[in-house]
Write a protein that holds these residues in place. Sequence first.
Motif, mmCIF file in Angstrom:
data_model
loop_
_atom_site.group_PDB
_atom_site.id
_atom_site.type_symbol
_atom_site.label_atom_id
_atom_site.label_comp_id
_atom_site.label_asym_id
_atom_site.label_seq_id
_atom_site.Cartn_x
_atom_site.Cartn_y
_atom_site.Cartn_z
ATOM 1 N N PRO A 164 2.144 3.019 4.240
ATOM 2 C CA PRO A 164 3.436 2.333 4.078
ATOM 3 C C PRO A 164 3.634 1.249 5.135
ATOM 4 O O PRO A 164 3.270 1.409 6.301
ATOM 5 C CB PRO A 164 4.456 3.461 4.262
ATOM 6 N N SER A 187 0.839 -1.193 0.000
ATOM 7 C CA SER A 187 0.000 0.000 0.000
ATOM 8 C C SER A 187 0.876 1.247 0.000
ATOM 9 O O SER A 187 1.755 1.398 0.856
ATOM 10 C CB SER A 187 -0.908 0.001 1.245
ATOM 11 N N ARG A 188 0.627 2.156 -0.929
ATOM 12 C CA ARG A 188 1.366 3.434 -0.950
ATOM 13 C C ARG A 188 0.830 4.377 0.123
ATOM 14 O O ARG A 188 1.592 5.094 0.777
ATOM 15 C CB ARG A 188 1.236 4.084 -2.329
ATOM 16 N N ILE A 189 -0.501 4.329 0.325
ATOM 17 C CA ILE A 189 -1.128 5.255 1.265
ATOM 18 C C ILE A 189 -0.761 4.909 2.709
ATOM 19 O O ILE A 189 -0.614 5.783 3.564
ATOM 20 C CB ILE A 189 -2.664 5.231 1.101
ATOM 21 N N LYS A 230 11.694 5.066 -8.163
ATOM 22 C CA LYS A 230 10.753 6.039 -7.611
ATOM 23 C C LYS A 230 9.512 5.341 -7.059
ATOM 24 O O LYS A 230 8.985 5.728 -6.004
ATOM 25 C CB LYS A 230 10.360 7.045 -8.699
ATOM 26 N N GLN A 231 9.046 4.307 -7.775
ATOM 27 C CA GLN A 231 7.885 3.566 -7.283
ATOM 28 C C GLN A 231 8.203 2.881 -5.952
ATOM 29 O O GLN A 231 7.385 2.887 -5.031
ATOM 30 C CB GLN A 231 7.457 2.511 -8.315
ATOM 31 N N GLU A 269 10.392 3.837 -3.797
ATOM 32 C CA GLU A 269 10.521 4.880 -2.782
ATOM 33 C C GLU A 269 9.141 5.311 -2.288
ATOM 34 O O GLU A 269 8.925 5.510 -1.084
ATOM 35 C CB GLU A 269 11.279 6.075 -3.375
ATOM 36 N N GLU A 270 8.181 5.457 -3.217
ATOM 37 C CA GLU A 270 6.821 5.841 -2.820
ATOM 38 C C GLU A 270 6.188 4.793 -1.909
ATOM 39 O O GLU A 270 5.399 5.113 -1.016
ATOM 40 C CB GLU A 270 5.950 6.024 -4.064
ATOM 41 N N LEU A 271 6.561 3.519 -2.154
ATOM 42 C CA LEU A 271 5.993 2.424 -1.365
ATOM 43 C C LEU A 271 6.788 2.154 -0.103
ATOM 44 O O LEU A 271 6.421 1.268 0.683
ATOM 45 C CB LEU A 271 5.938 1.156 -2.223
ATOM 46 N N LYS A 272 7.884 2.895 0.077
ATOM 47 C CA LYS A 272 8.763 2.705 1.239
ATOM 48 C C LYS A 272 9.293 1.275 1.294
ATOM 49 O O LYS A 272 9.341 0.634 2.339
ATOM 50 C CB LYS A 272 8.026 3.041 2.542
#
Length: 602
Positions: A198, A194-196, A590-591, A593-596
């Motif tokens: 992490p 989940s990106r929202i 980058k993806q 990183e967004e997903l931690k």
Amino acid sequence: MLDNLGNLERTHSCGQLRTENVGQTVTVMGWVARRRDFGPLTFIDLRDRDGVTQVVFNEETAAAAHAKAKEVRGEYVIAVTGEVVLREEGRRNPKLATGEVEVSAREILVLNDARTTPFQLEVTSSDALASEDLRLKYRYLDLRRPQLQANLRLRHRVVAEIRGYMNEQDFTEIETPILIKSTPEGARDYIVPSRIQPGKFYALPQSPQLFKQLCMIAGLDKYYQIARCFRDEDLRADRQPEFTQLDVELSFASQEIVYRLVEGLFPRVFKLLSVELETPFPRMTYAEAMRRYGSDKPDLRFEMELQDLTREFEGTAFAPFAAVIEGKGEIKGVVARGGANLSRKALDELQEFVKRYGANALAWIKLGDETSSSLLKVLGPEATERVAAAAGAAKGDAVLIIAGKAKVVAQSLGALRLEVARREKLIPANVYRPLWVTEFPMFEFNEDDGRYYAMHHPFTSPLDEDLPLLKRAVEGDETELLGQLRAKAYDTVVNGVEAAGGSIRIHQREVQGLVFKALGLTQEKARERFGFFLDALEFGTPPHGGIAAGIERLLMAMTGIDNIRDLMAFPKTASAADLMIDAPGEVDAKQLEELKLKFMKD
């Protein structure tokens, strides 16, 4: 220069034209399957999803079209307008539905050209096919083959028939979520970060199991769905990481209600192939199926039942068999009718075959003009013939024998029974033998980690008469009793294919709690994974049950196709790879990183 289609429209598909169309001007469109050049005459076999039509280009009557036709190559896309004419006597093709006629072309449009294909599309047998990996890499070309197109169109008709039947039975089609919570019990989940949020993950559903049960708690009464499911498991010819199933649940259900539902549906579906299924389907308990066939999905189109020969070897001096008997194992065999002609090479191959299933060795007796056997030296002629007679063998037959633990004997002989039947061509064509396999074990013991697992899933109800055993096993700490529990679980088997499986579910909170405890889940773990469901069970849950029928498995049973990939549009390889789109693949930094997310090095 390629042509434009403009407003030109097809009048007929390439599989439609018949003698009644003679004299009509038609327009057909498709792919060039084959071109044959005979000087002033050029013939093109034009193919689309419906079939093939022969088109003839005549230099005398349509010079421009003829000249253009000489330039096209295999898999060019063309449109042809011309008159339907009868083929000359002796030139008709009974193998084609359109084989009595052809189109005498007046005009041709070349709508697109094509590179030389990496493999030949027009082949006469499966032996001539290119490698599967190559065909999967260019799946869009492989799908042009008539057999695969026919498979997918049959699949469409089956799903349409299923929907029609379920709607007639007053079921409601309900979509359940694809992004759900991981509940690691059974096959491995595919997880989605989940990106929202992490550090948290969704899972793709192995089935809509809990959601369809929640639909029953919600009072929706009759649910069905053509559901997409995902399992991260090792693949075989009959498995894929993603698949489709008819998913069904109904309230106030008994096994008999589910049986009647399926015995109404399956004959409807099989009629699409002009196959009549007799109902009601015969029934066999799991214990009987394993005893008689060594499989919980027995193929009943031929005999070859397992014969228990343990008593025949009691007191034997043959050390391997004596050790098996002492260890409470089994000695069983199958009779291969006409198997006396099995060569030594064939027997050696079967020996290696059963080792895949854990068997140490395969003993054999052949009743030819003279009796020969791998046991002859240790048993002697008289005892050898007595064993063959106990197995029910007659002159000309062979007895194939395996000794070991009951589970290994069943698995090995069950697989051997099928292998011999295939090799010796003992399976009749165009015969369908459905049955219900019932009363599956609730739990199965895993010797690797020394614990019990749910044989189906942890929401399956035990037989009413076995419920006291469950309470004793959990509350009285008599864990060994778990192996005796039987479930209200059932499979629909057709010709050795598990076409559907289901159960009556647990609808009482107390019983569900006992099952979780039996599986080693603490109250904390059970609440962490299934708290929402345990809460729901406390708000007036009706008795309920259901079944799921794998669409691809059902088609395998209907068609006899033994590779599930031939019944899917875009399947994956045995290593769960999509060679066409090169998936799974890497994602960019980058993806991640967004997903931690970070990857650990091996």
